[in-house]
Design a protein around this motif. Sequence first.
Motif, short mmCIF file in Angstrom:
data_model
loop_
_atom_site.label_atom_id
_atom_site.label_comp_id
_atom_site.label_asym_id
_atom_site.label_seq_id
_atom_site.Cartn_x
_atom_site.Cartn_y
_atom_site.Cartn_z
N PHE A 217 39.49 44.91 -3.40
CA PHE A 217 39.94 43.97 -4.42
C PHE A 217 41.32 43.41 -4.07
O PHE A 217 41.58 42.21 -4.17
CB PHE A 217 39.96 44.68 -5.78
CG PHE A 217 40.28 43.78 -6.95
CD1 PHE A 217 39.33 42.92 -7.46
CD2 PHE A 217 41.54 43.82 -7.53
CE1 PHE A 217 39.62 42.10 -8.54
CE2 PHE A 217 41.84 43.00 -8.61
CZ PHE A 217 40.88 42.14 -9.12
N LEU A 218 42.22 44.30 -3.62
CA LEU A 218 43.55 43.86 -3.18
C LEU A 218 43.44 42.93 -1.98
O LEU A 218 44.20 41.96 -1.85
CB LEU A 218 44.40 45.07 -2.80
CG LEU A 218 44.94 45.94 -3.93
CD1 LEU A 218 45.63 47.17 -3.35
CD2 LEU A 218 45.89 45.16 -4.82
N GLY A 219 42.47 43.20 -1.10
CA GLY A 219 42.27 42.37 0.08
C GLY A 219 41.92 40.94 -0.24
O GLY A 219 42.29 40.01 0.49
N PHE A 220 41.23 40.74 -1.34
CA PHE A 220 40.86 39.38 -1.74
C PHE A 220 42.08 38.61 -2.23
O PHE A 220 42.24 37.42 -1.97
CB PHE A 220 39.80 39.42 -2.83
CG PHE A 220 39.39 38.05 -3.32
CD1 PHE A 220 38.50 37.28 -2.61
CD2 PHE A 220 39.94 37.53 -4.49
CE1 PHE A 220 38.13 36.01 -3.05
CE2 PHE A 220 39.58 36.27 -4.95
CZ PHE A 220 38.67 35.51 -4.22
N PHE A 221 42.98 39.30 -2.93
CA PHE A 221 44.11 38.61 -3.57
C PHE A 221 45.37 38.57 -2.70
O PHE A 221 46.35 37.93 -3.07
CB PHE A 221 44.42 39.26 -4.91
CG PHE A 221 43.41 38.94 -5.97
CD1 PHE A 221 43.42 37.71 -6.61
CD2 PHE A 221 42.42 39.84 -6.29
CE1 PHE A 221 42.48 37.40 -7.57
CE2 PHE A 221 41.47 39.54 -7.25
CZ PHE A 221 41.49 38.31 -7.89
N LEU A 222 45.36 39.26 -1.56
CA LEU A 222 46.48 39.18 -0.63
C LEU A 222 45.99 38.52 0.65
O LEU A 222 45.53 39.21 1.55
CB LEU A 222 47.05 40.57 -0.34
CG LEU A 222 47.76 41.27 -1.49
CD1 LEU A 222 48.20 42.67 -1.06
CD2 LEU A 222 48.96 40.47 -1.97
N PRO A 223 46.06 37.19 0.72
CA PRO A 223 45.50 36.48 1.88
C PRO A 223 46.29 36.75 3.15
O PRO A 223 47.36 36.20 3.35
CB PRO A 223 45.61 35.00 1.46
CG PRO A 223 46.70 34.96 0.47
CD PRO A 223 46.68 36.27 -0.24
N ALA A 224 45.76 37.62 4.00
CA ALA A 224 46.45 37.97 5.24
C ALA A 224 45.44 38.08 6.38
O ALA A 224 44.30 38.48 6.16
CB ALA A 224 47.19 39.29 5.07
N CYS A 225 45.88 37.72 7.58
CA CYS A 225 45.01 37.84 8.74
C CYS A 225 45.08 39.27 9.26
O CYS A 225 45.74 40.13 8.70
CB CYS A 225 45.41 36.84 9.82
SG CYS A 225 46.94 37.28 10.68
N ASP A 226 44.38 39.53 10.39
CA ASP A 226 44.27 40.89 10.88
C ASP A 226 45.62 41.49 11.29
O ASP A 226 45.81 42.71 11.22
CB ASP A 226 43.29 40.96 12.06
CG ASP A 226 43.59 39.92 13.14
OD1 ASP A 226 44.32 38.97 12.85
OD2 ASP A 226 43.08 40.06 14.26
N CYS A 227 46.56 40.66 11.75
CA CYS A 227 47.89 41.18 12.10
C CYS A 227 48.74 41.41 10.85
O CYS A 227 49.47 42.41 10.76
CB CYS A 227 48.62 40.21 13.02
SG CYS A 227 47.90 40.11 14.66
N ALA A 228 48.66 40.50 9.91
CA ALA A 228 49.53 40.57 8.73
C ALA A 228 49.24 41.78 7.86
O ALA A 228 50.14 42.31 7.21
CB ALA A 228 49.38 39.29 7.90
#
Length: 303
Positions: free
Chosen positions: A58-69
């Motif tokens: 759920f956090l992954g959806f709302f924190l737009p980050a690529c694989d490095c970020a």
Amino acid sequence: MDIIKNIAIIFMSIFFESFPFLLLGSFISAIIETYVSNETITKIVPKNKVLGSIVGVFLGFFLPACDCAVIPVSKRLLKKKVPINVAISFMLASPIINPVVLLSTYSAFYKTNPEIFWYRLILGIIVSLLIGIIMGIIFGTKEVLNGKDEECTCNHCHSKENHNHKRSIKNNILSIIKHTGVDLFDVVKFLMFGAFIASLVQTLLPRNILSFFNNNEILSIIVLLLFAYLISLCSTSDSFVGKSLLSSFSKSSIVAYLLLGPMIDIKNTIVLLGNYKKSFVFTLITLIFLITFIASVLVVKII
């Protein structure tokens, strides 16, 4: 000279494509360190591994980050005593299901092959959950980060009493800048080395070798899993490369490529090794390859 020029161009492309997202991840990590106390994290994260991993996704959806970020963010979450399963589910899910990646995947596939869009979204969630739960079971409460937490030298360190103390806006800004710099420096040197290795692979790997195995469904999945790992593209742009491979590879192998690439590649393997213990990283990579392969084989039965 042409080879050196191509390596340099690809290296710069990979590095400057990844760096803004790495900076964003370090900035988010610094905000978490400055404003979110260990006690708050403990309250909002369920102790149950399944529910905790769902929160991570759920956090992954709302924190737009690529694989490095996501790496500095996940590292900061672990330092905040977030359970391993939550941090890993977040780290694996965010580069696949965040709104920016979903939009690029939709643009690339939805008009011609909408099923690929849905498989990437649904399987990305499932694979992230499974790997997070398994990693949580294997490592439990073990220390998985390299080294010790950086020593806080500012006047307002991050002990319980200081979190309860109301800090000024100026001190908050200074704290965010300080921790952004620390996290960025920790990760960017490994990104540079990873980008260099990836540029060598992209330049020296003959592309016609990929099409050699495309008549066998299982082999084509394995080939594109390895290709995704070696080519090290950002998850915001890999959809369009995947679309270009549709003429030569099966849909299930394209799904495998779109799942594995955002979760692990050469570039972020080196970044992970710079921040996490080797046993943890190699276990994570093994699980990502194995579970993504199984998920992609199951897609063969459906498509």
